[in-house]
Scaffold this active site. Structure first.
Site, PDB file in Angstrom:
ATOM      1  N   LEU A  17      -3.520  -0.339   3.473  1.00 14.07           N
ATOM      2  CA  LEU A  17      -2.394   0.561   3.225  1.00 14.07           C
ATOM      3  C   LEU A  17      -1.097  -0.227   3.026  1.00 14.07           C
ATOM      4  CD1 LEU A  17      -1.753   3.932   4.999  1.00 14.07           C
ATOM      5  CD2 LEU A  17       0.129   2.355   4.594  1.00 14.07           C
ATOM      6  N   TRP A  34      -1.081  -1.663  -0.397  1.00 19.43           N
ATOM      7  CA  TRP A  34      -0.808  -0.677  -1.449  1.00 19.43           C
ATOM      8  C   TRP A  34       0.643  -0.214  -1.444  1.00 19.43           C
ATOM      9  CZ3 TRP A  34      -5.596   2.284   0.678  1.00 19.43           C
ATOM     10  CH2 TRP A  34      -6.755   1.584   0.321  1.00 19.43           C
ATOM     11  N   GLU A  35       1.233  -0.081  -0.263  1.00 23.36           N
ATOM     12  CA  GLU A  35       2.617   0.366  -0.184  1.00 23.36           C
ATOM     13  C   GLU A  35       3.574  -0.745  -0.595  1.00 23.36           C
ATOM     14  OE1 GLU A  35       4.086   3.183   0.357  1.00 23.36           O
ATOM     15  OE2 GLU A  35       2.281   4.357   0.785  1.00 23.36           O
ATOM     16  N   GLY A  36       3.269  -1.963  -0.190  1.00 21.30           N
ATOM     17  CA  GLY A  36       4.164  -3.069  -0.466  1.00 21.30           C
ATOM     18  C   GLY A  36       5.324  -3.071   0.513  1.00 21.30           C
ATOM     19  N   ARG A  86      -3.979   2.738  -6.974  1.00 24.65           N
ATOM     20  CA  ARG A  86      -4.080   3.049  -5.542  1.00 24.65           C
ATOM     21  C   ARG A  86      -5.236   4.011  -5.267  1.00 24.65           C
ATOM     22  NH1 ARG A  86       0.597   4.209  -1.151  1.00 24.65           N
ATOM     23  NH2 ARG A  86      -0.739   4.992   0.529  1.00 24.65           N
TER      24      ARG A  86
END
Length: 221
Positions: free
Chosen positions: A13, A16-18, A138
């Site tokens: 997660l 994916w969020e960065g 994503r």
């Protein structure tokens, strides 16, 4: 205690969020900071120019996730493994608890249709009416996470049984015995024809015996 996302799922997660330690506006124009933190996710309201540390970002993320972990735990009626739970927490975190609760994905899953989840995830890839490649990537990644370790051996699958020394059976012994008997019959005669046949039988018996011993030894390994 509410179920928590696994470390493996959390790492995915975060990827994916960065991580953004300086506040920025996302594709919807919302001020965001850390790992996708917005005012909707928690008490801290990101504003232009705000800067936080990596440690602050991780702390915010863990706090933010509690409501999404609870949403998945309280609304999914089927049993999930850690990766499946993590994939849904990531999905809910991204689209919001309201969208997750009303989604066709949740309805199908609660009916036991686990296989429908990856395809349903791929329906959530638009920003407005425009397909967002970041969301496409994503959703695919969440689908892969969903499928990781999801195979459960069916109770109807019968494990293959290994036969112990399969060559020690009547058929194999009978073949050797027949060959030996035939050899004895021919060898009992006299003359060049009988001896020629005897020689052929000796060679055949040797080959048969060799194959029998080889198979016997392989069966013992």
């Amino acid at each position: 205690m509410t179920r928590q996302i696994s470390q493996h799922g959390l790492d995915k997660l975060k990827q994916w969020e960065g991580l953004k330690t300086k506040a920025y506006q996302d594709s919807k124009g919302e001020w965001t900071i850390g790992y996708g933190h917005t005012a909707k996710a928690g008490s801290l309201t990101p504003v232009k120019g705000m800067v936080i540390t990596k440690e602050d970002a991780e702390s915010l993320l863990l706090k933010d996730l509690t409501q999404f972990e609870a949403a998945v735990e309280n609304n999914v009626k089927v049993k999930l493994n850690d990766n499946q739970f993590a994939a849904l927490v990531s999905f809910a975190f991204n689209v919001g608890t309201g969208a997750f609760k009303s989604s066709t994905l949740l309805k199908k899953l609660n009916k036991g249709d686990f296989d429908a989840v990856p395809a349903e995830l791929m329906k959530w890839v638009h920003t407005g009416k425009t397909k967002n490649q970041g969301l496409v990537n994503r959703r695919r990644a969440e689908g892969y996470l969903w499928m990781e370790g999801a195979f459960v051996t069916s109770k109807d699958i019968v494990p293959e049984q290994k036969t112990v020394n399969p060559e020690l059976n009547l058929e194999g012994i009978g073949q050797v015995a027949t060959a030996a008997s035939s050899f004895g019959t021919f060898a009992a005669g006299s003359g060049p024809v009988q001896w020629a046949f005897a020689a052929v039988m000796v060679a055949g018996f040797a080959v048969l015996f060799f194959c029998y011993i080889k198979r016997f030894m392989e069966a013992k390994l």
